[in-house]
Design an enzyme around this catalytic site. Structure first.
Site, PDB file in Angstrom:
ATOM      1  N   LYS A   1       0.827  -1.213   0.000  1.00 40.83           N
ATOM      2  CA  LYS A   1       0.000   0.000   0.000  1.00 40.83           C
ATOM      3  C   LYS A   1       0.857   1.258   0.000  1.00 40.83           C
ATOM      4  O   LYS A   1       0.383   2.336  -0.293  1.00 40.83           O
ATOM      5  CB  LYS A   1      -0.931  -0.005   1.206  1.00 40.83           C
ATOM      6  CG  LYS A   1      -2.187  -0.822   0.928  1.00 40.83           C
ATOM      7  CD  LYS A   1      -3.158  -0.773   2.085  1.00 40.83           C
ATOM      8  CE  LYS A   1      -4.477  -1.420   1.700  1.00 40.83           C
ATOM      9  NZ  LYS A   1      -5.105  -2.166   2.763  1.00 40.83           N
TER      10      LYS A   1
HETATM   11  N1  GLU Z   1      -9.028  -7.225   4.865  1.00 46.35           N
HETATM   12  C1  GLU Z   1      -8.143  -8.170   4.259  1.00 46.35           C
HETATM   13  C2  GLU Z   1      -7.087  -7.439   3.462  1.00 46.35           C
HETATM   14  O1  GLU Z   1      -7.252  -6.270   3.164  1.00 46.35           O
HETATM   15  C3  GLU Z   1      -8.866  -9.121   3.326  1.00 46.35           C
HETATM   16  C4  GLU Z   1      -9.743 -10.058   4.060  1.00 46.35           C
HETATM   17  C5  GLU Z   1     -10.288 -11.213   3.257  1.00 46.35           C
HETATM   18  O2  GLU Z   1     -10.518 -11.070   2.047  1.00 46.35           O
HETATM   19  O3  GLU Z   1     -10.540 -12.236   3.864  1.00 46.35           O
HETATM   20  O4  GLU Z   1      -6.084  -8.042   3.130  1.00 46.35           O
END
Ligand code: GLU
Length: 293
Positions: free
Chosen positions: A263
């Site tokens: 990111k």
């Molecule tokens: N919030 C997680 C991420 O941004 C993804 C969660 C999921 O897809 O299980 O990596």
């Protein structure tokens, strides 16, 4: 058969990049082609890293890509009470224990063990919990908690597995080693995972399984980096009596250096690509996804 339900679940702790675009578009396209529903979930339980401007940017970037989601958006920070109830259930079943070692102490313990022999690592390469939490007596736990010591609530994975027996999941995509079809869950590879902390009644693993179940998600389509997390998710689903979705882990979009995108890398941030004049059609093309229908 009920229409399938897909979801994209980003964390608002940075700007979305090409990897997120790939995952979101794949989910969106699969939902559309199957007459299913596409949901958006904001995974914002880590309030120290999540920021409202990143959340606003997620909506903006997804809309720019031509993605439409079914309202309402679910924000995990609004459901902490629900996660707390699940923690209480697991605790009442005797499956959680408080661990009082800080991250620095854990690193020191691992270093000490590694002077003798390699210490086991989880699928992400982090050392398994080496501490004494599980061995503390009820009084020792109580007195440290009463004294205000910080702690993490860890799942006693061996006890949990004894309760559930062997588990597997249906994989429509593939794992990092090509695993596909019926995959045997191996939650023990993560050691006793943290499910909550003193100041926050949940964790990624716990919230994700509760939300997938509550939102009626039938298809989890996400990056291969989360493939082995599914082992922990299956264990929690079974312990909490939640249904298991189907899983489809996709390969990751890699940077020019061959590494997973981050990111913090500006070059592949959607906002940068957009500012540089790329169109959503060009993004789809770059990701080898079919044109929007
Ligand atoms: N919030 C997680 C991420 O941004 C993804 C969660 C999921 O897809 O299980 O990596």
């Amino acid at each position: 058969m009920l229409p399938p339900v897909f979801r994209f679940a980003p964390s608002p702790n940075g700007r979305l990049h090409l990897g997120h675009a790939y995952s979101a578009l794949l989910n969106f396209d699969l939902a559309r082609r199957s007459g299913g529903r596409f949901l958006l979930r904001i995974e914002d339980i880590d309030q120290t890293r999540c920021r409202p401007e990143f959340e606003a940017a997620i909506y903006d970037d997804l809309a720019w890509l031509g993605i439409e989601w079914h309202e309402p958006v679910r924000r995990q920070s609004e459901h902490l009470e629900l996660y707390r109830q699940a923690i209480d259930r697991l605790q009442a079943a005797g499956l959680l224990y408080p661990a009082f070692e800080s991250r620095a102490e854990i690193a020191r313990l691992v270093a000490a063990r590694e002077r003798e022999a390699p210490w086991p690592r989880d699928p992400d390469g982090a050392p398994l919990y080496p501490g004494e939490g599980r061995r503390l007596s009820a009084e020792q736990r109580r007195s440290r908690i009463d004294a205000g010591a910080p702690f993490a609530l860890r799942l006693d994975v061996a006890a949990a597995q004894q309760m559930t027996g062997p588990l597997d999941w249906q994989e429509l995509g593939a794992g990092p080693g090509g695993e596909t079809g019926t995959v045997i869950a191996e939650p023990q590879r993560w050691g006793d995972v943290v499910l909550a902390r003193k100041e926050i009644p949940t964790s990624y693993h716990l919230s994700v399984v509760i939300d997938d179940a509550l939102q009626g998600v039938t298809e989890v389509v996400r990056g291969q980096d989360l493939f082995w997390s599914t082992s922990v998710h299956r264990l929690l689903q079974q312990l909490l009596g939640l249904p298991a979705p189907r899983y489809r882990h996709h390969s990751l979009v890699l940077g020019d250096d061959g590494l997973k995108l981050s990111k913090s890398t500006k070059a592949t941030a959607l906002a940068e690509l957009r500012a540089a004049g790329l169109t959503p059609a060009a993004i789809r093309d770059q990701l080898a996804l079919p044109p929007a229908t």
